[in-house]
Design a protein around this motif. Structure first.
Motif, PDB file in Angstrom:
ATOM      1  N   ALA A   1      -5.836   0.648  -2.768  1.00  0.00           N
ATOM      2  CA  ALA A   1      -5.605  -0.215  -1.608  1.00  0.00           C
ATOM      3  C   ALA A   1      -6.039   0.428  -0.304  1.00  0.00           C
ATOM      4  O   ALA A   1      -6.105  -0.244   0.734  1.00  0.00           O
ATOM      5  CB  ALA A   1      -4.123  -0.580  -1.526  1.00  0.00           C
ATOM      6  N   GLY A   2      -6.336   1.732  -0.320  1.00  0.00           N
ATOM      7  CA  GLY A   2      -6.824   2.408   0.876  1.00  0.00           C
ATOM      8  C   GLY A   2      -5.851   3.369   1.512  1.00  0.00           C
ATOM      9  O   GLY A   2      -6.114   3.896   2.590  1.00  0.00           O
ATOM     10  N   ASN A   3      -4.716   3.631   0.869  1.00  0.00           N
ATOM     11  CA  ASN A   3      -3.747   4.580   1.402  1.00  0.00           C
ATOM     12  C   ASN A   3      -4.079   6.002   0.957  1.00  0.00           C
ATOM     13  O   ASN A   3      -4.637   6.213  -0.124  1.00  0.00           O
ATOM     14  CB  ASN A   3      -2.348   4.255   0.872  1.00  0.00           C
ATOM     15  N   THR A   4      -3.697   6.959   1.758  1.00  0.00           N
ATOM     16  CA  THR A   4      -3.573   8.324   1.268  1.00  0.00           C
ATOM     17  C   THR A   4      -2.147   8.486   0.736  1.00  0.00           C
ATOM     18  O   THR A   4      -1.248   7.729   1.088  1.00  0.00           O
ATOM     19  CB  THR A   4      -3.858   9.353   2.368  1.00  0.00           C
TER      20      THR A   4
ATOM     21  N   SER B   1      -6.358   9.435   6.464  1.00  0.00           N
ATOM     22  CA  SER B   1      -6.224   8.048   6.020  1.00  0.00           C
ATOM     23  C   SER B   1      -7.343   7.147   6.536  1.00  0.00           C
ATOM     24  O   SER B   1      -7.831   6.280   5.797  1.00  0.00           O
ATOM     25  CB  SER B   1      -4.854   7.489   6.433  1.00  0.00           C
ATOM     26  N   ASP B   2      -7.774   7.342   7.782  1.00  0.00           N
ATOM     27  CA  ASP B   2      -8.856   6.502   8.301  1.00  0.00           C
ATOM     28  C   ASP B   2     -10.141   6.710   7.502  1.00  0.00           C
ATOM     29  O   ASP B   2     -10.857   5.758   7.180  1.00  0.00           O
ATOM     30  CB  ASP B   2      -9.110   6.804   9.780  1.00  0.00           C
TER      31      ASP B   2
ATOM     32  N   VAL C   1       1.338   6.732   1.977  1.00  0.00           N
ATOM     33  CA  VAL C   1       2.403   6.311   1.066  1.00  0.00           C
ATOM     34  C   VAL C   1       2.987   7.553   0.412  1.00  0.00           C
ATOM     35  O   VAL C   1       2.248   8.461   0.008  1.00  0.00           O
ATOM     36  CB  VAL C   1       1.863   5.331   0.000  1.00  0.00           C
ATOM     37  N   GLY C   2       4.298   7.596   0.315  1.00  0.00           N
ATOM     38  CA  GLY C   2       4.970   8.645  -0.436  1.00  0.00           C
ATOM     39  C   GLY C   2       5.370   8.125  -1.802  1.00  0.00           C
ATOM     40  O   GLY C   2       5.899   7.018  -1.918  1.00  0.00           O
ATOM     41  N   VAL C   3       5.102   8.892  -2.836  1.00  0.00           N
ATOM     42  CA  VAL C   3       5.453   8.504  -4.201  1.00  0.00           C
ATOM     43  C   VAL C   3       6.370   9.570  -4.792  1.00  0.00           C
ATOM     44  O   VAL C   3       6.047  10.755  -4.783  1.00  0.00           O
ATOM     45  CB  VAL C   3       4.195   8.334  -5.086  1.00  0.00           C
ATOM     46  N   ILE C   4       7.515   9.128  -5.288  1.00  0.00           N
ATOM     47  CA  ILE C   4       8.470  10.008  -5.956  1.00  0.00           C
ATOM     48  C   ILE C   4       8.493   9.610  -7.427  1.00  0.00           C
ATOM     49  O   ILE C   4       8.888   8.500  -7.766  1.00  0.00           O
ATOM     50  CB  ILE C   4       9.874   9.893  -5.332  1.00  0.00           C
ATOM     51  N   GLY C   5       8.033  10.514  -8.295  1.00  0.00           N
ATOM     52  CA  GLY C   5       7.816  10.178  -9.695  1.00  0.00           C
ATOM     53  C   GLY C   5       8.896  10.698 -10.623  1.00  0.00           C
ATOM     54  O   GLY C   5       9.658  11.601 -10.273  1.00  0.00           O
ATOM     55  N   PRO C   6       8.943  10.158 -11.846  1.00  0.00           N
ATOM     56  CA  PRO C   6       9.932  10.586 -12.837  1.00  0.00           C
ATOM     57  C   PRO C   6       9.344  11.615 -13.791  1.00  0.00           C
ATOM     58  O   PRO C   6       8.144  11.872 -13.797  1.00  0.00           O
ATOM     59  CB  PRO C   6      10.220   9.284 -13.579  1.00  0.00           C
TER      60      PRO C   6
END
Length: 505
Positions: free
Chosen positions: A172-175, A57-58, A149-154
């Motif tokens: 935004a700069g997140n992994t 992430s850094d 960030v965790g993403v749970i998709g449909p």
């Protein structure tokens, strides 16, 4: 755009254990043919993915907005060049016609471009006024990424919907650790592999696959935020799991969207929008039209046009709409139609014999009571209830009576804005269907049981960041307030300032 059943995340009391099947199969909903076999990742494997994302992430954040935008633009190019292959995979895994899958890819690419090109403007540092009492300070605010960030998709829009979170979180700069639906894991892996080709240095975007326990493990893995899209029932489970660690959540949940037709509407356009909005993707759209409220002056014309249009739409192999992706959803659709008919409703098209295996033919129901499950619950099938109203006041009251509050459509030549302003949903389109979801600069999200938080637009970028406020003292204050050396003269002056600055308010 939501799933219809709670299949993405295990219940909070269920600890995601290593025991269980190591793989799971994905089958073509139209033919039953095996499409692929995928790992059912355990909690330990999810934790390891999050640890890798945290280590990367850094590096990703320090690339800066401009370099991240260049990488995201190249990812967009990879998606565009592979659109035909990707659309075929969508069709195989969840049954959507390839042409509709390509439309989904086109919309997703627009939002990816907007996120990459606007992240710095929206999130970068800016000065803000310090105020009279703190005039000796400079004040700035910027929006910093959470880290991971965790993403749970449909499964129903397996490209467009998750990219609304993936692209904005990455810009935004997140992994990101991405858990696609167990019905469309191949699409999630395809997107990750395309990303790896433009960001080979670090595991900035990872895809984990699995059943409900895998999603639950992601909620508990210590990510900075979870972006969830799915049913309201599953959303409650996600929130409960995330509450254990106070992990913030973005909830894009279900809907029971309505379309309102005023007496001055373009009735032909309204009927066309209702049929597309209700039947496309076999009705498996949380923003889809499920309820229609039509003024009595144009009711007969609307119904005639809608039935004529819908009669030309066929579900089946090679048809305009595909199969119902989730087997259990067929029984929900059947139950909603049966309840509507048992309660006095009439089927002008389709009805109790509309279901043949995994295919559901278009169904238009009238005279359905407002407390029927066909009106109150998310059907997620190619059905419409059409209700005659005596006024727009009545239509608005019926629209707002729903427990959901995702989107709505209003057709009126003169009064659209006035009607739209009174509808309590997160989004309203006037004289069109779902236009708000296709415009990248607009926020998208719901209220009440449709969830909270926003994707898309500036709000969508800020959703994956936290505001970071900084002050810098430029010179010593002539009126030192926060010190025990403050004397009576200062206190008296503060008292006079209160009266001067605020006493006349």
């Amino acid at each position: 755009m939501a799933e219809a059943l709670p299949t993405t995340v295990a219940a909070p009391e269920e600890r995601p254990a290593a025991a269980g099947p190591r793989t799971f199969d994905v089958r073509d909903p139209a033919t039953g043919a095996l499409v692929g076999t995928y790992p059912n990742h355990t909690a330990a494997e999810v934790d390891a993915a999050v640890a890798r994302a945290r280590a990367a992430s850094d590096w990703w954040q320090q690339l800066g907005f401009a370099e991240r935008a260049r990488r995201l633009d190249r990812w967009r190019g990879e998606i565009a060049r592979g659109a035909s292959e990707l659309a075929a995979l969508v069709r195989a895994e969840m049954g959507k016609p390839r042409a509709d899958a390509q439309l989904e890819i086109a919309m997703a690419a627009e939002h990816l471009r907007w996120a990459a090109r606007n992240a710095e403007r929206v999130l970068g540092p800016r000065s803000v006024p310090a105020g009279l009492l703190t005039i000796n300070h400079a004040a700035t605010v910027e929006y910093l990424p959470y880290g991971v960030v965790g993403v749970i998709g449909p499964w129903n829009y397996p490209i467009f919907t998750p990219l609304g979170s993936l692209s904005f979180a990455l810009a935004a700069g997140n992994t990101v650790v991405f858990k696609p639906s167990e019905f469309t894991p191949g699409v999630g892996l395809w997107l990750k592999q395309a990303f790896d080709r433009v960001v080979p240095e670090r595991p900035v975007l990872q895809t984990i696959t699995g059943l409900g326990a895998t999603g639950a493990a992601l909620c508990r893995a210590g990510v900075g935020k979870i972006g969830f899209t799915g049913s309201t029932a599953t959303g409650r489970k996600v929130m409960a799991a995330c509450a254990e660690t106070l992990t913030p959540v973005l909830m894009e949940c279900g809907g029971k969207d309505a379309l309102v037709v005023a007496p001055d509407a373009d009735v032909a356009a309204a009927a066309d929008a209702a049929v597309w909005g209700g039947l496309s993707n076999a009705g498996q759209t949380c923003l889809g039209v499920e309820r229609v409220y039509v003024h009595r002056d144009v009711y007969d014309e609307f119904v005639s046009r809608a039935v004529t249009l819908a009669r030309s739409v066929q579900a089946g192999p090679g048809g305009a709409i595909g199969p119902i992706t989730m087997p259990r959803q067929v029984e929900i659709i059947r139950a909603h139609i049966a309840d509507a008919l048992a309660r006095g409703g009439r089927a002008l098209l389709g009805g109790s014999d509309a279901i043949d295996g995994r295919y559901v033919q278009p169904t238009i129901l009238i005279d359905v009571p407002e407390d029927s499950t066909a009106v109150t619950e998310e059907t997620f099938g190619p059905t419409l209830t059409v209700t005659r109203v005596d006024s727009m006041d009545e239509a608005i009251d019926l629209v707002n009576a729903s427990a959901y509050g995702l989107g709505a459509s209003v057709f009126s030549r003169r009064h659209g804005p006035d009607i739209a302003r009174r509808i309590r949903t997160g989004n309203v389109a006037i004289n069109a269907f779902v236009a708000f979801a296709t415009i990248p600069s607009l926020p998208l999200g719901g209220i009440r049981e449709s969830g909270f938080g926003r994707v898309h637009g500036a709000d969508g970028l800020r959703e994956f960041t936290y505001p970071h406020a900084v002050t810098r003292q430029r010179f010593r204050s002539p009126l030192p307030l926060t010190t025990f050396t403050r004397g009576p003269r200062t206190d008296a002056l503060v008292g006079r300032l209160i009266g001067l600055l605020h006493g006349r308010a």
